[in-house]
Design an enzyme around this catalytic site. Structure first.
Site, PDB file in Angstrom:
ATOM      1  N   THR A 206       0.845  -1.201   0.000  1.00 43.82           N
ATOM      2  CA  THR A 206       0.000   0.000   0.000  1.00 43.82           C
ATOM      3  C   THR A 206       0.878   1.247   0.000  1.00 43.82           C
ATOM      4  OG1 THR A 206      -1.819  -1.102   1.143  1.00 43.82           O
ATOM      5  CG2 THR A 206      -1.722   1.300   1.315  1.00 43.82           C
ATOM      6  N   GLU A 210       1.091   4.203  -2.776  1.00 39.16           N
ATOM      7  CA  GLU A 210       0.825   5.614  -2.472  1.00 39.16           C
ATOM      8  C   GLU A 210       2.030   6.495  -2.803  1.00 39.16           C
ATOM      9  OE1 GLU A 210      -2.097   6.397  -2.108  1.00 39.16           O
ATOM     10  OE2 GLU A 210      -2.999   4.513  -1.481  1.00 39.16           O
TER      11      GLU A 210
HETATM   12 ZN    ZN Z   1      -4.083   4.619  -5.629  1.00 38.21          ZN
END
Ligand code: ZN
Length: 316
Positions: A206, A210
């Site tokens: 994640t 990002e």
């Molecule tokens: Zn995204």
């Protein structure tokens, strides 16, 4: 270890944030257009030397269990330093037809050792808050609204780690926005590989995703719902319908992209952490353009500004 099954899906709030800023923040739309024109016009050989980005992790916690340990933070930094150097877990699982696309972003990340005031630091701040769960509304980025203030965004990548509601795993601010809110926000349950990190989002991907947005990467499917007209402004990624989730099987066809199908193992898709393992050559060039342009303050010796050539402007 954690609070049971994870009631979050791979959901990233970057595009809603982007659209909010387009409406609300004076100058943002113009800045975005300029940045996209630079990225579109970028025609340079790949940057050879790796660049190290100083990172500050702001842990904002309400329950003691959400106050993630240093070990969990270090596990995330380790993942970044593998994934942005083309040596992350599973990079050898890329199907043969896509292997030539796999690229080294030549980026490394280190917790800051000097704070904004010049004093030594661990690169970690910890803030207890009355807010049980944050939304993608930037309140976590300000002490006045129960979060932690950003460190200067031209010198540090700010990463806020906190509980996020609404099934949200994280969100980023594209380059071109206000420095006070610049950086990425990650749900602590999708952060790092130990502690409160929870399957299937316990591979640290994640945060990789990002930071990809923070370096101006778009979602690989082009953010047009399930359609085939959206574009991620990267030439070597196949046209793709909507986001992939879970663990797709190769080949996973959409938008007439047979025989090889979607690049669902790309960091900018929504597949599980165990599946997303690569950036492409085109994506690393876009990140190079970002580092030579709006994020040029992170280069030891910034390149000359990019002169847009006869490129057609693209929409913000
Ligand atoms: Zn995204």
């Amino acid at each position: 270890m954690n609070e049971g099954p994870l009631e979050i899906t791979r959901w990233c709030g970057t595009m809603p944030m982007h659209h909010r800023l387009l409406d609300a923040q004076p100058g943002y739309a113009e800045a975005r257009t300029g940045i996209e024109n630079e990225a579109f016009a970028w025609r340079r050989p790949r940057r050879e030397a790796p660049v190290t980005i100083p990172v500050v992790v702001h842990v904002v916690w309400h329950q003691e269990a959400d106050n993630v340990a240093d070990e969990q933070i270090h596990s995330q930094i380790e993942v970044l330093n593998a994934d942005f150097r083309m040596r992350g877990a599973g990079v050898d699982t890329v199907p043969e037809p896509f292997q030539a696309l796999v690229a080294d972003a030549r980026l490394e990340f280190a917790l800051a050792d000097t704070g904004p005031d010049g004093a030594p630091t661990t690169g970690i701040t910890r803030t207890r808050t009355d807010t049980a769960v944050f939304d993608a509304d930037d309140t976590v980025k300000h002490a006045a609204s129960g979060g932690a203030d950003a460190w200067p965004a031209d010198r540090y990548l700010n990463i806020w780690v906190c509980p996020l509601g609404g099934g949200l795993l994280g969100y980023a601010q594209f380059p071109g926005g206000a420095p006070e809110t610049d950086g990425v926000v990650v749900n602590h349950r999708g952060f790092g590989t130990t502690g409160t990190a929870t399957a299937p989002f316990d591979g640290g991907r994640t945060t990789v995703h990002e930071i990809g947005h923070w370096l101006n990467l778009r979602h690989i499917w082009g953010d047009d719902g399930e359609g085939c007209s959206g574009d991620d402004f990267v030439a070597d990624t196949p046209n793709q319908g909507g986001p992939n989730r879970g663990r797709p099987e190769f080949p996973n066809i959409s938008c007439d992209n047979a025989p090889h199908g979607d690049l669902f193992m790309n960091f900018m898709d929504y597949s599980d952490d165990a599946v997303t393992v690569m950036f492409t050559q085109g994506q690393t060039e876009r990140m190079d353009a970002c580092l030579a342009g709006p994020r040029g303050s992170f280069l030891a010796a910034p390149d000359e500004p990019v002169e847009p050539d006869d490129a057609e402007p693209v929409a913000a």
